[in-house]
Design a protein around this motif. Structure first.
Motif, short mmCIF file in Angstrom:
data_model
loop_
_atom_site.label_atom_id
_atom_site.label_comp_id
_atom_site.label_asym_id
_atom_site.label_seq_id
_atom_site.Cartn_x
_atom_site.Cartn_y
_atom_site.Cartn_z
N LEU A 1 -18.09 -24.59 -31.41
CA LEU A 1 -18.02 -26.04 -31.59
C LEU A 1 -18.83 -26.47 -32.82
N ASP A 2 -20.01 -25.88 -32.97
CA ASP A 2 -20.85 -26.23 -34.11
C ASP A 2 -20.18 -25.85 -35.43
N ARG A 3 -19.51 -24.72 -35.45
CA ARG A 3 -18.79 -24.33 -36.66
C ARG A 3 -17.69 -25.33 -37.01
N ARG A 4 -17.18 -26.01 -36.02
CA ARG A 4 -16.11 -26.99 -36.24
C ARG A 4 -16.65 -28.40 -36.42
N GLY A 5 -17.96 -28.53 -36.52
CA GLY A 5 -18.56 -29.84 -36.72
C GLY A 5 -18.67 -30.67 -35.47
N ILE A 6 -18.58 -30.05 -34.28
CA ILE A 6 -18.68 -30.75 -33.00
C ILE A 6 -20.02 -30.41 -32.36
N ASP A 7 -20.77 -31.41 -31.96
CA ASP A 7 -22.07 -31.18 -31.34
C ASP A 7 -21.89 -30.66 -29.92
N GLY A 8 -22.48 -29.51 -29.66
CA GLY A 8 -22.50 -28.96 -28.31
C GLY A 8 -23.93 -28.94 -27.80
N VAL A 9 -24.10 -29.23 -26.51
CA VAL A 9 -25.45 -29.25 -25.93
C VAL A 9 -25.43 -28.45 -24.63
N PHE A 10 -26.63 -28.08 -24.20
CA PHE A 10 -26.81 -27.38 -22.93
C PHE A 10 -27.44 -28.35 -21.92
N ASP A 11 -27.78 -27.82 -20.76
CA ASP A 11 -28.37 -28.65 -19.72
C ASP A 11 -29.63 -29.35 -20.25
N GLN A 12 -29.86 -30.57 -19.80
CA GLN A 12 -31.02 -31.32 -20.25
C GLN A 12 -32.31 -30.55 -19.95
N GLY A 13 -33.18 -30.52 -20.94
CA GLY A 13 -34.43 -29.79 -20.81
C GLY A 13 -34.37 -28.37 -21.29
N SER A 14 -33.17 -27.82 -21.48
CA SER A 14 -33.04 -26.45 -21.96
C SER A 14 -33.48 -26.36 -23.42
N THR A 15 -34.21 -25.30 -23.75
CA THR A 15 -34.65 -25.07 -25.13
C THR A 15 -34.08 -23.79 -25.71
N ALA A 16 -33.21 -23.12 -24.95
CA ALA A 16 -32.71 -21.81 -25.37
C ALA A 16 -31.98 -21.88 -26.71
N GLY A 17 -31.21 -22.96 -26.92
CA GLY A 17 -30.47 -23.11 -28.16
C GLY A 17 -31.09 -24.09 -29.11
#
Length: 576
Positions: free
Chosen positions: A493-509
């Protein structure tokens, strides 16, 4: 008389010109060094070219490798302050890996395989640095021996460990460079100090296990440098204060380098109520809810000395792991019979007063002792994939034995050096170059099954997203395998310019991918793997976006389960 290394005492530092001829003055031309280095690096260069040309942007890393590329992409766009995420809910100390890889990544157009090329470049730079230091300390003879050791180690590690920018792998050859830098410090090489600090900071930030391995080496090397400088000054009739002043410039550069490298994690530590360094320290102190205690010195001894068994693992590869993914050596250690060879080599180097000989043996012995203690202080299992540094110590032991043997043979039959030993070394490097290059080409696409799964379903995922500008939440909570694919999806998604997120509070990415307003989320994607697919399909509002079949073998003998991605408008997570 045979051509041998100059007979100066340890602690003396022959000039670069003297070092270039040490071991075989007048016989080994500069072409030998260039050819030897080129042959040793050939498999890495072939691997980089093959990956770039053959796979380009079609490779889709998953799990930790996808997270590494995400954070490398963030360099210059978002604050990147801490290192790779650990399964124990803290991060490795610092982001040095991402900043180093960002250079080749950007230069190669942020292509999918640019991260692999960056990892290969780190290994190539480490080998080139070892060649320079070995030539400076022991001439082209030692350079050839050291390159042979590196070539054999590269062959043993194999394409997977060299191509992947995974933090336990990408630190192995830089650690080998650090051992040679520590040796240079012991021999009085002032400007090895800032280089040692930078390399030690890189490996310690990238994998926390190297804090216990690298920091003591730099500290010991720095103290050794001061002692050597003062001793040499007294021998030359120079005041100790004046000798100490000669170390001021490299010391200041080393401090400046350390400040620059450690500023991001220290800032993160100061800016958060509970910084990452505090979280990691508490975990190792036993406050992280871990039931396992540390290992023992006996286990550390077995892991380190098994590299001196027959056959040595740094030559033949790992003997395998048990069901806990720990090395067989922990329970069925090899007898370290080659330790006798190292002792004999140390005697030869000491009796012949070979410049730097005793210092190299001492540095290897100290690094080995530090390694034993580091394993003994490991909390929980000693996973085999973390132990590449032990193979480095085995390689250095091999270099010591080969150096002493080469010098003894050259003294006995001087003509053999130019007629046999040097040509034999170049032929061996050429064979390793060909075999290694073939191995890297035949290795194919990394993570090829998982990569193909994501490549097949990403167009359907993107097409099925609802319109809007908000971020896409990719749910990682269903299973470990789901989190591996979820990281890959967020990267795509990021490569395509789309913001992707993980669960709130996650810092892995990255912290910004776990800190967002839930009301802004455009869509929630749930990744289901294997038996979880029918369960997720029954969630309220679940719509299948894409599904990829599994495979009987992932290339390492394990089956790969099918994966499906659902758009879920509403519904509980796994806990509900």
């Amino acid at each position: 008389m045979a051509a041998v290394a100059p007979t100066v005492q340890d602690g003396e530092s022959p000039s670069a010109e003297d070092g270039a001829d040490a071991g075989a003055p007048g016989r080994l031309g500069p072409w030998v060094a260039r050819v030897a280095v080129a042959l040793t690096l050939a498999p890495l260069v072939v691997s980089a070219v093959h990956l770039t040309v053959r796979y380009g942007n079609q490779y889709n890393p998953g799990g930790d490798l996808a997270m590494a590329e995400l954070l490398t992409r963030d360099v210059g766009r978002h604050p990147v302050l801490i290192g790779p995420f650990s399964r124990d809910e803290w991060h490795h100390p610092g982001p040095a890996l991402y900043y180093v890889l960002a250079v080749p990544y950007r230069l190669l157009g942020s292509r999918a395989t640019a991260m692999n090329v960056g990892a290969l470049a780190v290994h190539a730079a480490s080998i080139a640095g070892i060649a320079v230091l070995a030539r400076r300390r022991g001439g082209q003879v030692l350079m050839l021996i050291s390159l042979l050791g590196c070539g054999l180690l590269v062959r043993s590690l194999g394409p997977t460990e060299l191509q992947l920018p995974w933090n336990p792998y990408v630190t192995v050859l830089p650690y080998a460079l650090l051992v040679f830098l520590t040796w240079s410090l012991a021999c009085g090489e002032r400007w090895a100090l800032p280089l040692a600090v930078l390399v030690a900071s890189f490996v310690a930030q990238t994998h926390i296990g190297y804090v216990a391995l690298a920091v003591p080496l730099v500290a010991l090397g720095a103290g050794w440098l001061v002692a050597t400088t003062v001793r040499r000054a007294r021998g030359d009739g120079v005041a100790a204060a004046q000798a100490a002043r000669s170390l001021l410039a490299p010391a200041l550069v080393a401090v400046a380098g350390a400040v620059v490298m450690w500023l991001p994690p220290l800032y993160q530590q100061a800016a958060r109520p509970t910084g990452n360094l505090t979280a990691a320290f508490r975990w190792f102190r036993g406050d992280g809810g871990v039931d396992e205690g540390p290992q023992t010195l006996r286990v550390g001894w077995r892991v380190v000395t098994s590299q001196l068994g027959v056959p040595p693992e740094w030559l033949s590869g790992s003997r395998g792991v048990i069901f806990t993914d720990e090395p067989v050596d922990m329970y069925e250690p090899l007898a370290p019979v080659l330790l006798l060879g190292v002792i004999a080599a140390a005697v030869v180097l000491a009796r012949r007063h070979v410049a730097g000989g005793r210092s190299l043996v001492a540095v290897w012995a100290l690094a080995s002792a530090v390694g034993v203690v580091a394993v003994a202080r490991t909390i929980g299992p000693v996973f085999e994939y973390r132990l590449g540094w032990a193979q480095v110590l085995g390689m250095v032991a091999g270099v010591i034995m080969a150096w002493a043997g080469w010098l003894a043979l050259a003294r006995w039959r001087p003509a053999l050096e130019g007629r046999l030993l040097v040509p034999a070394a170049l032929v061996a490097l050429a064979v390793l170059a060909v075999v290694g290059s073939v191995d890297h080409v035949q290795a194919g696409e990394p993570q090829h099954v998982q990569s193909a799964q994501i490549r097949g379903i990403m167009p359907d995922i993107v097409e099925g997203l609802p319109p809007g500008d908000g971020p896409i939440l990719v749910d990682t909570a269903w299973s470990f395998d789901a989190s591996v694919h979820a990281a890959s999806i967020v990267l795509q998604l990021d490569r395509r310019g789309i913001d992707g997120v993980f669960d709130q509070g996650s810092t892995a990415g990255g912290e910004h991918r776990g800190a967002y307003d839930a009301a802004d989320v455009r869509a929630r994607l749930v990744v289901a793997v294997g038996d979880d697919i029918p369960v997720v399909a029954e969630l309220a509002g679940a719509t299948l976006l894409g599904r990829a079949a599994g495979a009987p073998d992932d290339g390492y003998g394990a089956p790969v389960a099918p994966v499906a991605v659902y758009l879920v408008d509403d519904g509980p997570g796994p806990a509900g």
